[in-house]
Scaffold this motif. Structure first.
Motif, short mmCIF file in Angstrom:
data_model
loop_
_atom_site.label_atom_id
_atom_site.label_comp_id
_atom_site.label_asym_id
_atom_site.label_seq_id
_atom_site.Cartn_x
_atom_site.Cartn_y
_atom_site.Cartn_z
N ARG A 122 -24.86 -27.73 29.26
CA ARG A 122 -23.04 -28.34 29.52
C ARG A 122 -22.91 -28.31 29.95
O ARG A 122 -22.21 -27.58 30.70
N VAL A 123 -21.57 -29.26 29.74
CA VAL A 123 -20.82 -29.44 30.96
C VAL A 123 -19.18 -28.22 30.60
O VAL A 123 -18.71 -29.16 29.64
N LYS A 136 -11.25 -16.82 28.71
CA LYS A 136 -10.64 -16.23 30.05
C LYS A 136 -12.20 -15.81 30.49
O LYS A 136 -12.17 -17.08 32.23
N THR A 137 -12.84 -16.26 30.17
CA THR A 137 -14.08 -14.83 31.11
C THR A 137 -15.03 -15.70 30.98
O THR A 137 -15.77 -16.55 31.91
N TYR A 138 -15.17 -17.30 29.92
CA TYR A 138 -15.92 -18.17 29.45
C TYR A 138 -15.75 -18.62 31.40
O TYR A 138 -16.96 -19.66 31.89
N LEU A 139 -14.79 -19.45 31.12
CA LEU A 139 -13.96 -19.69 32.94
C LEU A 139 -14.70 -19.29 34.19
O LEU A 139 -14.76 -20.27 34.97
N ALA A 140 -14.03 -18.26 34.01
CA ALA A 140 -15.17 -17.11 35.48
C ALA A 140 -16.21 -17.01 35.28
O ALA A 140 -16.87 -17.36 36.88
N VAL A 141 -17.24 -17.21 34.81
CA VAL A 141 -18.36 -17.37 33.93
C VAL A 141 -19.18 -18.96 35.26
O VAL A 141 -19.96 -18.54 36.14
N ALA A 142 -18.15 -19.55 34.81
CA ALA A 142 -18.51 -21.07 35.14
C ALA A 142 -17.64 -21.38 35.92
O ALA A 142 -18.63 -21.90 37.11
N VAL A 143 -17.69 -20.91 36.90
CA VAL A 143 -16.56 -20.79 38.47
C VAL A 143 -17.25 -19.94 39.52
O VAL A 143 -17.87 -20.55 40.20
N LEU A 196 -10.11 -29.39 41.23
CA LEU A 196 -10.94 -30.17 40.05
C LEU A 196 -11.06 -31.55 40.22
O LEU A 196 -10.33 -32.81 40.41
N PRO A 197 -11.59 -32.09 39.92
CA PRO A 197 -11.46 -34.01 39.39
C PRO A 197 -9.96 -34.37 38.21
O PRO A 197 -10.10 -33.33 37.49
N ASP A 198 -10.23 -35.22 38.26
CA ASP A 198 -9.20 -35.87 37.12
C ASP A 198 -9.77 -35.20 35.41
O ASP A 198 -8.62 -35.26 35.54
N ASP A 199 -11.09 -35.50 35.60
CA ASP A 199 -11.66 -35.23 34.02
C ASP A 199 -11.60 -33.30 33.57
O ASP A 199 -11.63 -33.19 32.97
N GLY A 200 -10.70 -32.18 35.06
CA GLY A 200 -11.27 -31.27 34.92
C GLY A 200 -12.19 -31.01 34.83
O GLY A 200 -13.01 -29.38 34.01
N ILE A 201 -13.69 -31.43 35.48
CA ILE A 201 -14.93 -30.35 34.67
C ILE A 201 -15.20 -29.34 35.90
O ILE A 201 -14.99 -29.32 37.27
N VAL A 202 -15.21 -28.07 35.37
CA VAL A 202 -15.52 -26.96 36.17
C VAL A 202 -16.72 -27.45 37.03
O VAL A 202 -17.34 -26.54 38.58
N ILE A 203 -18.01 -27.46 36.57
CA ILE A 203 -19.22 -27.14 36.49
C ILE A 203 -20.12 -27.97 35.04
O ILE A 203 -19.92 -28.10 34.25
N PHE A 204 -21.45 -28.71 35.97
CA PHE A 204 -22.07 -29.54 34.87
C PHE A 204 -23.11 -28.23 34.83
O PHE A 204 -24.13 -28.09 35.74
N GLY A 205 -23.39 -27.50 34.06
CA GLY A 205 -24.31 -26.18 33.21
C GLY A 205 -25.74 -27.03 33.01
O GLY A 205 -25.83 -28.33 33.16
N ASP A 206 -26.35 -25.64 32.85
CA ASP A 206 -27.80 -26.62 32.16
C ASP A 206 -27.65 -27.05 31.46
O ASP A 206 -28.74 -27.80 31.16
#
Length: 329
Positions: free
Chosen positions: A112-113, A144-151, A100-110
């Motif tokens: 939202r970040v 839990k679920t939201y981050l799993a989908v993002a990953v 993860l980058p320092d700002d904790g970004i998981v994904i730049f979604g269509d």
């Protein structure tokens, strides 16, 4: 005897004070309230005064904020809250160095970040990216679920996996699916709605429909997983507390070469007739210590929904601890 009061001075020479201090010094006020210290900006110096441990904790957060501003990043409320929670947990930042980058970004979604907002969320994301199987166990509202989908979407975008499969055990939470109209798929679709919601929050509707038509993304009841072998897939089992141990074994043994799995659940919200048969409870002792499998445990401190959700969870925990919880029927 009261602990001695100490003072520390940090240099803010050469940086823009506004993003560091916040509008009307809002960031300083938040730090003062969290650590019970006194903060004052004097020219190119920032002074911290209070008890030694509190001063050290506040200084650690401020140094991280200063480095972010020096790097040209804006400081939002989520960044500040993340660093405050990390300090409270005895950590200086995300443990997922290089992941993860320092700002904790998981994904730049269509749309939202998606960022991690607590240290435990960072460990959970690291587990999904580094290990083959990651369990996220804890109360509702912790992401839990939201981050799993993002990953899963991130790994699909990076071509680490070729498809995403999201599954839930079709256990009724007080309602009867049999009374719902339509065929089986139409009956279970409302139950799978939270998974669709997470996807639609990150992917444009047209793209999501195309992915689902091509089979790149599937959202299915857990029973539909039997007999399949999934290669180069990211597989998510949501509400795993309602899966039996047999179902849990069936799910985990679907994984083929190049696949990863995320299993999420809350052991305080089991809808099985016999809660002791929850596979999520039993699997922890069975798989504990196996290489490539990580268990991450969330608490009410990680709740990121409405502020009252944390208070509600804590109230139910107190009731359960006191032994006054309403018996399950």
């Amino acid at each position: 005897m009261a602990p001695p009061i100490v003072q520390e001075t940090l240099s803010i020479d050469g940086i823009d004070a506004l993003p560091l201090l916040g509008q009307s010094d809002a960031n300083l006020r938040a730090l003062e309230q969290r650590f019970n210290v006194i903060l004052a900006a004097r020219g190119e110096r920032l002074m911290i005064k209070g008890e030694a441990d509190a001063v050290n904790a506040a200084a650690s957060v401020l140094r991280a904020l200063i480095e972010r501003v020096r790097g040209g990043r804006q400081i939002g409320p989520e960044d500040l809250e993340y660093l405050l929670n990390a300090s409270e947990a005895g950590e200086s930042g995300p443990p997922a160095a290089g992941v993860l980058p320092d700002d904790g970004i998981v994904i730049f979604g269509d749309k939202r970040v998606v960022k991690v907002r607590t240290p435990v969320q960072a460990r959970y994301v690291e587990g999904m990216l580094v290990d083959d199987i990651a369990f996220g166990i804890g109360p509702a509202g912790t992401g839990k679920t939201y981050l799993a989908v993002a990953v899963a979407l991130r790994l699909l975008r990076e071509k680490v996996v070729e498809k995403i499969v999201l599954a839930r055990p079709a256990v009724e939470a007080g309602e009867s699916l049999g009374f719902l109209p339509g065929d089986l798929q139409e009956k279970v679709d409302p139950y799978l709605r939270p998974l669709y919601d997470a996807l639609q929050d990150m992917v444009h509707y047209e793209k999501l429909q195309r992915f689902m038509q091509l089979g790149v993304i599937e959202v299915v009841p857990l029973a539909y997983m039997r007999g399949r072998t999934l290669s180069r897939a990211f597989v998510i089992l949501d509400e795993a507390q309602n899966a039996t141990l047999t179902q849990m074994k069936m799910f985990l043994t679907r994984l083929g070469p190049g696949s990863k799995a995320a299993i999420t659940g809350d052991v305080t919200q089991i809808d099985l007739e016999n809660p002791e048969k929850s596979g999520l409870i039993q699997i922890q002792s069975i798989l504990s210590g196996l290489e490539g499998i990580r268990f991450v445990y969330f608490s009410e401190k990680d709740v990121v929904r409405h502020r009252l959700v944390r208070d509600i969870i804590m109230a139910f925990d107190r009731q359960r601890t006191a032994g006054t919880e309403t018996p399950r029927r």
